[in-house]
Design an enzyme around this catalytic site. Structure first.
Site, short mmCIF file in Angstrom:
data_model
loop_
_atom_site.label_atom_id
_atom_site.label_comp_id
_atom_site.label_asym_id
_atom_site.label_seq_id
_atom_site.Cartn_x
_atom_site.Cartn_y
_atom_site.Cartn_z
N CYS A 48 50.87 2.92 109.22
CA CYS A 48 50.63 3.48 109.53
C CYS A 48 49.64 4.43 110.56
O CYS A 48 50.30 5.17 111.58
CB CYS A 48 52.28 4.05 109.26
SG CYS A 48 51.30 5.39 108.17
N CYS B 278 54.47 9.81 105.99
CA CYS B 278 54.42 8.93 105.59
C CYS B 278 54.53 8.63 104.27
O CYS B 278 54.62 7.23 103.40
CB CYS B 278 52.95 8.13 105.90
SG CYS B 278 51.32 9.23 105.51
N CYS C 82 48.45 6.14 105.46
CA CYS C 82 49.17 5.16 105.27
C CYS C 82 48.15 4.33 105.72
O CYS C 82 48.50 4.24 107.05
CB CYS C 82 50.65 4.31 104.83
SG CYS C 82 51.20 5.11 103.87
#
Length: 96
Positions: free
Chosen positions: A73, A92, A70
């Site tokens: 992140c 994630c 993502c």
């Protein structure tokens, strides 16, 4: 949306993390059967396949992002060290 499906296919590979090394190729999670067809593919086998078929790596790899998830992140870093931006998470949730 997940409730409309009975099978979840994911490209996780066991060499990617300690958690992933504990997974089985098939996993029943409630009403969903999770299937990890690449789980036992080694990094060397993956790289050999990519080279043999002249497949491109994600363009962010050339910019130092060696584990891509993502946008919020993921930071540049070696292997999975660039994930979760100092967050204790281990996955994630980026799935298709």
């Amino acid at each position: 949306i997940k409730s409309k499906y009975t099978v979840w296919v994911s490209g996780l590979m066991e060499w990617q993390s300690d958690h992933r090394a504990t997974l089985d190729i098939f996993e029943q999670r409630g009403e969903i059967l999770k299937f990890y067809p690449l789980l036992d593919v080694s990094k060397e086998e993956r790289d050999k396949f990519i080279k043999a078929h002249n497949l491109p790596f994600h363009p962010l790899v050339a910019k130092g992002y060696h584990s891509i998830g993502c946008s919020h992140c993921t930071v540049a870093g070696d292997e999975r060290s660039g994930r979760w931006n100092n967050n204790p998470k281990t996955e994630c949730g980026l799935h298709l």
